[in-house]
Design a protein around this motif. Structure first.
Motif, PDB file in Angstrom:
ATOM      1  N   VAL A 118       0.836  -1.197   0.000  1.00 34.69           N
ATOM      2  CA  VAL A 118       0.000   0.000   0.000  1.00 34.69           C
ATOM      3  C   VAL A 118       0.876   1.255   0.000  1.00 34.69           C
ATOM      4  O   VAL A 118       0.582   2.225  -0.698  1.00 34.69           O
ATOM      5  N   LEU A 119       1.952   1.221   0.767  1.00 33.05           N
ATOM      6  CA  LEU A 119       2.863   2.367   0.768  1.00 33.05           C
ATOM      7  C   LEU A 119       3.479   2.568  -0.618  1.00 33.05           C
ATOM      8  O   LEU A 119       3.670   3.699  -1.060  1.00 33.05           O
ATOM      9  N   LYS A 120       3.756   1.470  -1.309  1.00 29.70           N
ATOM     10  CA  LYS A 120       4.287   1.587  -2.680  1.00 29.70           C
ATOM     11  C   LYS A 120       3.246   2.209  -3.613  1.00 29.70           C
ATOM     12  O   LYS A 120       3.585   3.032  -4.456  1.00 29.70           O
ATOM     13  N   LEU A 121       1.983   1.811  -3.450  1.00 26.69           N
ATOM     14  CA  LEU A 121       0.910   2.421  -4.253  1.00 26.69           C
ATOM     15  C   LEU A 121       0.830   3.920  -3.983  1.00 26.69           C
ATOM     16  O   LEU A 121       0.684   4.721  -4.913  1.00 26.69           O
ATOM     17  N   CYS A 122       0.939   4.286  -2.721  1.00 30.93           N
ATOM     18  CA  CYS A 122       0.900   5.708  -2.356  1.00 30.93           C
ATOM     19  C   CYS A 122       2.076   6.445  -2.984  1.00 30.93           C
ATOM     20  O   CYS A 122       1.924   7.547  -3.513  1.00 30.93           O
ATOM     21  N   ASN A 123       3.244   5.843  -2.930  1.00 28.38           N
ATOM     22  CA  ASN A 123       4.425   6.501  -3.472  1.00 28.38           C
ATOM     23  C   ASN A 123       4.372   6.596  -4.992  1.00 28.38           C
ATOM     24  O   ASN A 123       4.913   7.539  -5.576  1.00 28.38           O
ATOM     25  N   ASP A 124       3.709   5.649  -5.651  1.00 29.30           N
ATOM     26  CA  ASP A 124       3.538   5.739  -7.103  1.00 29.30           C
ATOM     27  C   ASP A 124       2.787   7.012  -7.477  1.00 29.30           C
ATOM     28  O   ASP A 124       3.038   7.608  -8.523  1.00 29.30           O
ATOM     29  N   VAL A 125       1.877   7.429  -6.621  1.00 27.02           N
ATOM     30  CA  VAL A 125       1.100   8.645  -6.861  1.00 27.02           C
ATOM     31  C   VAL A 125       1.861   9.885  -6.383  1.00 27.02           C
ATOM     32  O   VAL A 125       1.952  10.890  -7.091  1.00 27.02           O
ATOM     33  N   LEU A 126       2.413   9.799  -5.183  1.00 29.56           N
ATOM     34  CA  LEU A 126       2.998  10.984  -4.550  1.00 29.56           C
ATOM     35  C   LEU A 126       4.415  11.297  -5.019  1.00 29.56           C
ATOM     36  O   LEU A 126       4.841  12.444  -4.997  1.00 29.56           O
ATOM     37  N   ARG A 127       5.162  10.269  -5.388  1.00 29.08           N
ATOM     38  CA  ARG A 127       6.571  10.458  -5.788  1.00 29.08           C
ATOM     39  C   ARG A 127       7.344  11.223  -4.713  1.00 29.08           C
ATOM     40  O   ARG A 127       8.093  12.146  -5.000  1.00 29.08           O
ATOM     41  N   ASP A 128       7.157  10.803  -3.470  1.00 24.64           N
ATOM     42  CA  ASP A 128       7.791  11.440  -2.319  1.00 24.64           C
ATOM     43  C   ASP A 128       9.159  10.795  -2.091  1.00 24.64           C
ATOM     44  O   ASP A 128       9.230   9.608  -1.773  1.00 24.64           O
ATOM     45  N   PRO A 129      10.242  11.540  -2.254  1.00 28.12           N
ATOM     46  CA  PRO A 129      11.578  10.952  -2.086  1.00 28.12           C
ATOM     47  C   PRO A 129      11.792  10.352  -0.691  1.00 28.12           C
ATOM     48  O   PRO A 129      12.426   9.316  -0.551  1.00 28.12           O
ATOM     49  N   ALA A 130      11.252  10.995   0.334  1.00 26.61           N
ATOM     50  CA  ALA A 130      11.408  10.472   1.695  1.00 26.61           C
ATOM     51  C   ALA A 130      10.659   9.151   1.867  1.00 26.61           C
ATOM     52  O   ALA A 130      11.174   8.199   2.460  1.00 26.61           O
TER      53      ALA A 130
END
Length: 73
Positions: A52-64
């Motif tokens: 789920v965190l990976k799905l979120c990062n796919d959208v947000l592109r948050d480096p942290a």
């Protein structure tokens, strides 16, 4: 909506998170992890929800968040 419902929706095939949803879901998962009493339990919770965190990062592109996912996975 609770965390279980949000996780089920995010994991639904073909569902795309918006940036607002991804940000909120990221916070729900990380906040829930912090509620666990030990570091080991927190780590296990994160590992169980890394998809789920990976799905979120796919959208947000948050480096942290990306660095956090790499270190946790």
């Amino acid at each position: 909506m609770n965390l279980s419902d949000a996780l089920a929706i995010a994991r639904s095939p073909g569902y795309s998170l918006t940036a607002v949803q991804a940000g909120a879901l990221r916070e729900l998962v990380l906040r829930a992890a912090r509620r666990h009493p030990s570091i080991a339990d927190q780590k296990t919770f994160i590992e169980d929800h890394i998809d789920v965190l990976k799905l979120c990062n796919d959208v947000l592109r948050d480096p942290a968040l990306g660095a956090f996912i790499r270190s946790a996975g």
